[in-house]
Design a protein around this motif. Sequence first.
Motif, PDB file in Angstrom:
ATOM      1  N   LEU A 125      35.553  40.371  42.526  1.00  0.00           N
ATOM      2  CA  LEU A 125      35.035  41.400  41.631  1.00  0.00           C
ATOM      3  C   LEU A 125      33.548  41.212  41.386  1.00  0.00           C
ATOM      4  CD1 LEU A 125      37.885  41.743  38.974  1.00  0.00           C
ATOM      5  CD2 LEU A 125      37.462  43.117  41.013  1.00  0.00           C
ATOM      6  N   PHE A 126      33.123  39.973  41.201  1.00  0.00           N
ATOM      7  CA  PHE A 126      31.696  39.707  40.987  1.00  0.00           C
ATOM      8  C   PHE A 126      30.878  40.132  42.212  1.00  0.00           C
ATOM      9  CE2 PHE A 126      28.068  36.845  41.621  1.00  0.00           C
ATOM     10  CZ  PHE A 126      27.346  37.115  40.466  1.00  0.00           C
ATOM     11  N   LEU A 127      31.322  39.718  43.392  1.00  0.00           N
ATOM     12  CA  LEU A 127      30.585  40.077  44.603  1.00  0.00           C
ATOM     13  C   LEU A 127      30.614  41.582  44.847  1.00  0.00           C
ATOM     14  CD1 LEU A 127      31.757  37.219  47.014  1.00  0.00           C
ATOM     15  CD2 LEU A 127      29.539  37.448  45.890  1.00  0.00           C
ATOM     16  N   GLY A 128      31.773  42.214  44.644  1.00  0.00           N
ATOM     17  CA  GLY A 128      31.874  43.643  44.891  1.00  0.00           C
ATOM     18  C   GLY A 128      31.030  44.469  43.939  1.00  0.00           C
ATOM     19  N   ILE A 129      31.061  44.134  42.643  1.00  0.00           N
ATOM     20  CA  ILE A 129      30.297  44.904  41.657  1.00  0.00           C
ATOM     21  C   ILE A 129      28.798  44.704  41.855  1.00  0.00           C
ATOM     22  CG2 ILE A 129      29.801  45.134  39.199  1.00  0.00           C
ATOM     23  CD1 ILE A 129      32.737  44.484  38.657  1.00  0.00           C
ATOM     24  N   THR A 130      28.376  43.457  42.023  1.00  0.00           N
ATOM     25  CA  THR A 130      26.943  43.202  42.196  1.00  0.00           C
ATOM     26  C   THR A 130      26.419  43.781  43.514  1.00  0.00           C
ATOM     27  OG1 THR A 130      27.509  41.007  43.098  1.00  0.00           O
ATOM     28  CG2 THR A 130      26.924  41.144  40.755  1.00  0.00           C
ATOM     29  N   SER A 131      27.214  43.743  44.561  1.00  0.00           N
ATOM     30  CA  SER A 131      26.775  44.342  45.830  1.00  0.00           C
ATOM     31  C   SER A 131      26.631  45.848  45.708  1.00  0.00           C
ATOM     32  CB  SER A 131      27.781  44.011  46.938  1.00  0.00           C
ATOM     33  OG  SER A 131      27.830  42.627  47.190  1.00  0.00           O
ATOM     34  N   ALA A 132      27.526  46.481  44.944  1.00  0.00           N
ATOM     35  CA  ALA A 132      27.421  47.929  44.751  1.00  0.00           C
ATOM     36  C   ALA A 132      26.210  48.293  43.898  1.00  0.00           C
ATOM     37  CB  ALA A 132      28.695  48.456  44.113  1.00  0.00           C
ATOM     38  N   LEU A 133      25.937  47.482  42.881  1.00  0.00           N
ATOM     39  CA  LEU A 133      24.802  47.771  42.012  1.00  0.00           C
ATOM     40  C   LEU A 133      23.471  47.551  42.723  1.00  0.00           C
ATOM     41  CD1 LEU A 133      26.023  46.256  38.614  1.00  0.00           C
ATOM     42  CD2 LEU A 133      26.153  48.619  39.415  1.00  0.00           C
ATOM     43  N   TRP A 134      23.408  46.555  43.607  1.00  0.00           N
ATOM     44  CA  TRP A 134      22.195  46.279  44.391  1.00  0.00           C
ATOM     45  C   TRP A 134      22.401  46.699  45.844  1.00  0.00           C
ATOM     46  CZ3 TRP A 134      22.631  40.891  41.882  1.00  0.00           C
ATOM     47  CH2 TRP A 134      22.158  40.958  40.567  1.00  0.00           C
ATOM     48  N   ALA A 145      27.974  41.126  55.340  1.00  0.00           N
ATOM     49  CA  ALA A 145      28.084  40.477  56.651  1.00  0.00           C
ATOM     50  C   ALA A 145      29.043  39.296  56.594  1.00  0.00           C
ATOM     51  CB  ALA A 145      26.703  40.026  57.121  1.00  0.00           C
ATOM     52  N   GLY A 146      28.950  38.505  55.517  1.00  0.00           N
ATOM     53  CA  GLY A 146      29.844  37.356  55.395  1.00  0.00           C
ATOM     54  C   GLY A 146      31.298  37.760  55.285  1.00  0.00           C
ATOM     55  N   THR A 147      31.578  38.779  54.484  1.00  0.00           N
ATOM     56  CA  THR A 147      32.964  39.231  54.350  1.00  0.00           C
ATOM     57  C   THR A 147      33.464  39.884  55.628  1.00  0.00           C
ATOM     58  OG1 THR A 147      32.136  41.302  53.365  1.00  0.00           O
ATOM     59  CG2 THR A 147      32.813  39.535  51.867  1.00  0.00           C
ATOM     60  N   LEU A 148      32.577  40.579  56.350  1.00  0.00           N
ATOM     61  CA  LEU A 148      32.985  41.194  57.616  1.00  0.00           C
ATOM     62  C   LEU A 148      33.368  40.132  58.633  1.00  0.00           C
ATOM     63  CD1 LEU A 148      33.340  43.781  59.238  1.00  0.00           C
ATOM     64  CD2 LEU A 148      30.930  43.605  59.913  1.00  0.00           C
ATOM     65  N   VAL A 149      32.624  39.039  58.670  1.00  0.00           N
ATOM     66  CA  VAL A 149      32.954  37.940  59.580  1.00  0.00           C
ATOM     67  C   VAL A 149      34.304  37.336  59.214  1.00  0.00           C
ATOM     68  CG1 VAL A 149      32.290  35.616  60.309  1.00  0.00           C
ATOM     69  CG2 VAL A 149      30.567  37.406  60.157  1.00  0.00           C
ATOM     70  N   THR A 150      34.550  37.152  57.923  1.00  0.00           N
ATOM     71  CA  THR A 150      35.820  36.576  57.478  1.00  0.00           C
ATOM     72  C   THR A 150      36.996  37.487  57.813  1.00  0.00           C
ATOM     73  OG1 THR A 150      34.641  35.504  55.659  1.00  0.00           O
ATOM     74  CG2 THR A 150      37.041  35.593  55.520  1.00  0.00           C
ATOM     75  N   ILE A 151      36.817  38.788  57.625  1.00  0.00           N
ATOM     76  CA  ILE A 151      37.879  39.733  57.938  1.00  0.00           C
ATOM     77  C   ILE A 151      38.189  39.735  59.432  1.00  0.00           C
ATOM     78  CG2 ILE A 151      38.448  42.199  58.008  1.00  0.00           C
ATOM     79  CD1 ILE A 151      37.003  42.518  55.379  1.00  0.00           C
ATOM     80  N   HIS A 206      38.527  41.129  51.719  1.00  0.00           N
ATOM     81  CA  HIS A 206      39.127  42.456  51.573  1.00  0.00           C
ATOM     82  C   HIS A 206      38.821  43.058  50.206  1.00  0.00           C
ATOM     83  CE1 HIS A 206      41.597  42.824  55.230  1.00  0.00           C
ATOM     84  NE2 HIS A 206      41.728  41.515  55.174  1.00  0.00           N
ATOM     85  N   MET A 207      39.030  42.275  49.149  1.00  0.00           N
ATOM     86  CA  MET A 207      38.883  42.804  47.801  1.00  0.00           C
ATOM     87  C   MET A 207      37.432  43.145  47.483  1.00  0.00           C
ATOM     88  SD  MET A 207      40.322  41.141  44.251  1.00  0.00           S
ATOM     89  CE  MET A 207      41.802  40.638  45.106  1.00  0.00           C
ATOM     90  N   MET A 208      36.502  42.320  47.973  1.00  0.00           N
ATOM     91  CA  MET A 208      35.088  42.579  47.704  1.00  0.00           C
ATOM     92  C   MET A 208      34.650  43.895  48.320  1.00  0.00           C
ATOM     93  SD  MET A 208      32.021  42.316  49.614  1.00  0.00           S
ATOM     94  CE  MET A 208      30.321  42.491  49.134  1.00  0.00           C
ATOM     95  N   ARG A 209      35.043  44.140  49.560  1.00  0.00           N
ATOM     96  CA  ARG A 209      34.628  45.371  50.230  1.00  0.00           C
ATOM     97  C   ARG A 209      35.274  46.602  49.590  1.00  0.00           C
ATOM     98  NH1 ARG A 209      31.961  44.441  54.951  1.00  0.00           N
ATOM     99  NH2 ARG A 209      32.433  46.538  55.720  1.00  0.00           N
ATOM    100  N   MET A 210      36.536  46.483  49.193  1.00  0.00           N
ATOM    101  CA  MET A 210      37.191  47.615  48.541  1.00  0.00           C
ATOM    102  C   MET A 210      36.607  47.870  47.157  1.00  0.00           C
ATOM    103  SD  MET A 210      41.141  46.860  49.681  1.00  0.00           S
ATOM    104  CE  MET A 210      41.792  48.317  48.857  1.00  0.00           C
TER     105      MET A 210
END
Length: 326
Positions: A125-134, A145-151, A206-210
Amino acid sequence: MHPVLSTVLKRLMLGVLTLFMVSVVIFCAVSMLPGDFGQAVLGQSATEDAVEAFRQELGLDRPAALRYLDWIGALATGDLGTSFSGRSSSGIDRSRPVAELVAPRLANTLFLASVTAAIAVPLALFLGITSALWRNSLYDRLASAGTLVTISFPEFFVAYILILFLGTLWALFPSLAAVEPEMALGERLYKSVLPALTLTLVIVAHMMRMTRAAIISLLASPHIEMARLAGESPRRVILRHALPNAWAPIATVIAFNLAYLVVGVVVVEVVFVYPGVGQLMVDAVSSRDIPVVQACALIFAAAYILLNLLADVIGIITNPRLLHPK
């Protein structure tokens, strides 16, 4: 009847129907496993008469439809059946009820899933919200990029990479998660670090990107645009208008990913030999222990359906058009 209540009841009825259909699929899939169940359980040394008597004793010679009805009827009373393991061609029967085999394994799986969720949900949630805000910043690009590699990596590959680096090259944690009921909480957590970390990496991705997609979609909504045009500061727009309306899609994202987590533990438990329901089901498939396989598969299916129903209910009860019908 209120539209929200009627819609929720419809979803619950649909969930029950889905679970019934899944039970049919589970029973048919298990019945189509190759090989003779009686021969697999009793061993190669069993005579044909012993195998035939075993099949008759357990009702394996009966039509599949009757065996399914017996199984469903027993489930309705809370009886998961009796395991085939413990039987031998010599006539000795040391079999145990399936519930006794599944209960401690289910507790271990829920423990692993709870530890993973406690770490993954706040972090995602922290990564997803902050990534959306910035959005489109360097931080957003690195996180995406990091989450895409993990997925892109399957769970077993991530597990073996962690075993290589954290369990072999730098022996920080045990490679095999051999937890036992009498272990203290600290020791249990220590032995569960690698499987929990594997699941965390996958779930966070998964959760961060969604979550990021849900927040970006919310920020593009008309009421957010009106707040910006009214001259309110970006901080006030986010704190007063965006985030209070974002908890519903975020809760839906959490429910969907927890459902994925419940199913994803199977591969991870096998890799780390973690004594959970997933490992029990794989062992039962190898030994052709039909009641255990069916019980484990039904538990996973019920958990997945229940969490998806929870996500649907959250989306329904937060729908303004249903809450305030004209």
